[in-house]
Scaffold this active site. Sequence first.
Site, PDB file in Angstrom:
ATOM      1  N   HIS A  16       4.519 -11.114  -5.023  1.00 20.54           N
ATOM      2  CA  HIS A  16       3.314 -10.595  -3.991  1.00 20.54           C
ATOM      3  C   HIS A  16       2.319 -10.454  -4.803  1.00 20.54           C
ATOM      4  O   HIS A  16       1.821  -9.403  -5.258  1.00 20.54           O
ATOM      5  CB  HIS A  16       4.123  -9.353  -3.283  1.00 20.54           C
ATOM      6  CG  HIS A  16       2.999  -8.991  -2.365  1.00 20.54           C
ATOM      7  ND1 HIS A  16       3.721  -8.886  -0.839  1.00 20.54           N
ATOM      8  CD2 HIS A  16       1.685  -8.693  -1.883  1.00 20.54           C
ATOM      9  CE1 HIS A  16       2.457  -8.616  -0.296  1.00 20.54           C
ATOM     10  NE2 HIS A  16       1.339  -8.390  -0.849  1.00 20.54           N
ATOM     11  N   HIS A  18      -2.017 -11.723  -4.358  1.00 24.07           N
ATOM     12  CA  HIS A  18      -3.013 -12.429  -3.837  1.00 24.07           C
ATOM     13  C   HIS A  18      -4.064 -12.827  -5.020  1.00 24.07           C
ATOM     14  O   HIS A  18      -4.640 -12.394  -5.553  1.00 24.07           O
ATOM     15  CB  HIS A  18      -3.976 -11.409  -2.652  1.00 24.07           C
ATOM     16  CG  HIS A  18      -3.063 -10.907  -1.708  1.00 24.07           C
ATOM     17  ND1 HIS A  18      -2.906 -11.485  -0.572  1.00 24.07           N
ATOM     18  CD2 HIS A  18      -2.249  -9.799  -1.582  1.00 24.07           C
ATOM     19  CE1 HIS A  18      -2.111 -10.793   0.381  1.00 24.07           C
ATOM     20  NE2 HIS A  18      -1.886  -9.774  -0.394  1.00 24.07           N
ATOM     21  N   HIS A 196       3.328  -9.976   5.641  1.00 24.19           N
ATOM     22  CA  HIS A 196       2.992  -8.253   5.484  1.00 24.19           C
ATOM     23  C   HIS A 196       3.454  -7.669   6.808  1.00 24.19           C
ATOM     24  O   HIS A 196       3.090  -8.066   7.898  1.00 24.19           O
ATOM     25  CB  HIS A 196       1.696  -8.186   5.075  1.00 24.19           C
ATOM     26  CG  HIS A 196       1.129  -8.511   3.961  1.00 24.19           C
ATOM     27  ND1 HIS A 196       1.393  -9.887   3.420  1.00 24.19           N
ATOM     28  CD2 HIS A 196       0.182  -7.824   2.939  1.00 24.19           C
ATOM     29  CE1 HIS A 196       0.834  -9.772   2.228  1.00 24.19           C
ATOM     30  NE2 HIS A 196       0.152  -8.638   1.963  1.00 24.19           N
ATOM     31  N   GLU A 199       3.553  -2.109   6.366  1.00 23.99           N
ATOM     32  CA  GLU A 199       2.777  -1.344   5.334  1.00 23.99           C
ATOM     33  C   GLU A 199       1.767  -0.118   6.186  1.00 23.99           C
ATOM     34  O   GLU A 199       1.927   0.869   5.777  1.00 23.99           O
ATOM     35  CB  GLU A 199       1.747  -2.471   4.747  1.00 23.99           C
ATOM     36  CG  GLU A 199       0.651  -2.084   3.731  1.00 23.99           C
ATOM     37  CD  GLU A 199      -0.283  -2.927   3.284  1.00 23.99           C
ATOM     38  OE1 GLU A 199      -0.555  -3.789   4.123  1.00 23.99           O
ATOM     39  OE2 GLU A 199      -0.946  -2.709   2.341  1.00 23.99           O
ATOM     40  N   ASP A 277      -0.108  -6.825  -5.945  1.00 26.73           N
ATOM     41  CA  ASP A 277      -0.750  -6.953  -4.604  1.00 26.73           C
ATOM     42  C   ASP A 277      -2.123  -7.479  -5.023  1.00 26.73           C
ATOM     43  O   ASP A 277      -2.525  -8.699  -5.179  1.00 26.73           O
ATOM     44  CB  ASP A 277      -0.952  -5.822  -3.755  1.00 26.73           C
ATOM     45  CG  ASP A 277      -1.076  -6.138  -2.495  1.00 26.73           C
ATOM     46  OD1 ASP A 277      -1.020  -7.222  -1.900  1.00 26.73           O
ATOM     47  OD2 ASP A 277      -1.280  -5.098  -1.696  1.00 26.73           O
ATOM     48  N   ASP A 278      -2.889  -6.657  -5.520  1.00 29.59           N
ATOM     49  CA  ASP A 278      -4.512  -7.016  -5.747  1.00 29.59           C
ATOM     50  C   ASP A 278      -4.743  -6.306  -7.078  1.00 29.59           C
ATOM     51  O   ASP A 278      -5.540  -5.097  -6.927  1.00 29.59           O
ATOM     52  CB  ASP A 278      -5.215  -6.600  -4.636  1.00 29.59           C
ATOM     53  CG  ASP A 278      -4.830  -7.134  -3.379  1.00 29.59           C
ATOM     54  OD1 ASP A 278      -5.152  -8.520  -3.230  1.00 29.59           O
ATOM     55  OD2 ASP A 278      -4.187  -6.448  -2.442  1.00 29.59           O
TER      56      ASP A 278
HETATM   57  N1  ADE Z   1      -4.805  -8.812   1.708  1.00 31.61           N
HETATM   58  C1  ADE Z   1      -4.718  -8.395   0.518  1.00 31.61           C
HETATM   59  N2  ADE Z   1      -4.123  -7.271  -0.133  1.00 31.61           N
HETATM   60  C2  ADE Z   1      -3.610  -6.833   1.252  1.00 31.61           C
HETATM   61  C3  ADE Z   1      -2.780  -5.720   1.716  1.00 31.61           C
HETATM   62  N3  ADE Z   1      -2.309  -4.766   0.818  1.00 31.61           N
HETATM   63  N4  ADE Z   1      -2.530  -5.690   2.869  1.00 31.61           N
HETATM   64  C4  ADE Z   1      -2.954  -6.729   3.892  1.00 31.61           C
HETATM   65  N5  ADE Z   1      -3.789  -7.811   3.695  1.00 31.61           N
HETATM   66  C5  ADE Z   1      -4.134  -7.605   2.225  1.00 31.61           C
HETATM   67 ZN    ZN Z   2      -0.468  -8.044  -0.102  1.00 28.72          ZN
END
Ligand code: ADE
Ligand code: ZN
Length: 337
Positions: A16, A18, A196, A199, A277-278
């Site tokens: 996971h 992005h 997703h 969350e 994630d990011d």
């Molecule tokens: N796009 C990038 N990170 C995200 C996240 N944590 N939740 C939803 N969309 C996303």
């Molecule tokens: Zn994500």
Amino acid sequence: MMHRHTLAALPKLELHLHLEGAAPPAFIRERAKRNHVDLSGVFDDQGQYRWQGFSSFLSVYDAVCTALKTPQDFHDLTLAVLENSASHGVIYTECFLSPDFCGGGDLSAWCDHLAAIDAAAQTAQAQSGIVMRAIVTCIRHNGPEQARRIAICAQETAGQFVTGFGMAGDEAQFRPKDFIWSFDAAREAGLGLTAHAGEWADPDAIRATLQDLRVSRIGHGVRAIEDPAVLETLAETGVVLEICPGSNIALGLYAKLPDHPVAKLRDAGVKVTVSTDDPPFFGTSMTQEYSGLAQCFGWGRDEFADIARIALDAAFIDAPARAVLQNRLEEACPTLT
Ligand code: ADE
Ligand code: ZN
């Protein structure tokens, strides 16, 4: 307790991530300048991304993506992201790619961007051994009509490199059933499916996502912990959660790692994996995630080997490539695989 350098060297599979969300701020600043894009307000005094809360995160994310214009930008970004992942012991990574940011959903623009990303992935594999696969990802808040265009991009490019279809974005917008057409199209193209869910939205969102979109993996899904019936469904069906503890904490879902349900989910028999994630948005890395889990929950070699095996089984990859990765894991943890 395992030392940080030992944790860094453990072989990891990340499901996971992005691609644009992994862009280092310095890279984005340089491309913004080169492409004449005004990104004032996006960076703080330290040069990091400036955001506060989920909706601000999503709008800064969109702004950051405007700095990426050409296939070459995506090529260079991919190479930088993969080399960084490899430095944290990642041997396999699945990146969410969004045609929305690569020509707005236009198929021919998407093909040009994808070819550049694929070429960079080949270079990174030759240099560092890291293997990448792509999950074409629609963005929920852009709506079901746009998601159809993205699903067509996925369908048309499904193959050796594009092996999955996913959905990210604002869970408060639309319902899973609004995206049935797109997920059906992707499934028919032979793609692995993930979305997703759970969350921000409650466990019913996980239930609806499983029922309507028939995914084998859920992005995050942490709020399953609030509903024993959903927990049971996940444990029984073997649906895999792509858990990103650092992301959840940075975005304020949980105050601190001890409050995060990842260990409880695992103890309940749910298949959990760990991702970032990011990472630059959340100040994390795979080594950082492992280090937090080791410190907070006492996880060590056994737990991390188990997590890697779960990720390998859940990976959207063909059998020969899976076998190669399996061998790399076995070399690293001979008694555990
Ligand atoms: N796009 C990038 N990170 C995200 C996240 N944590 N939740 C939803 N969309 C996303
Ligand atoms: Zn994500």
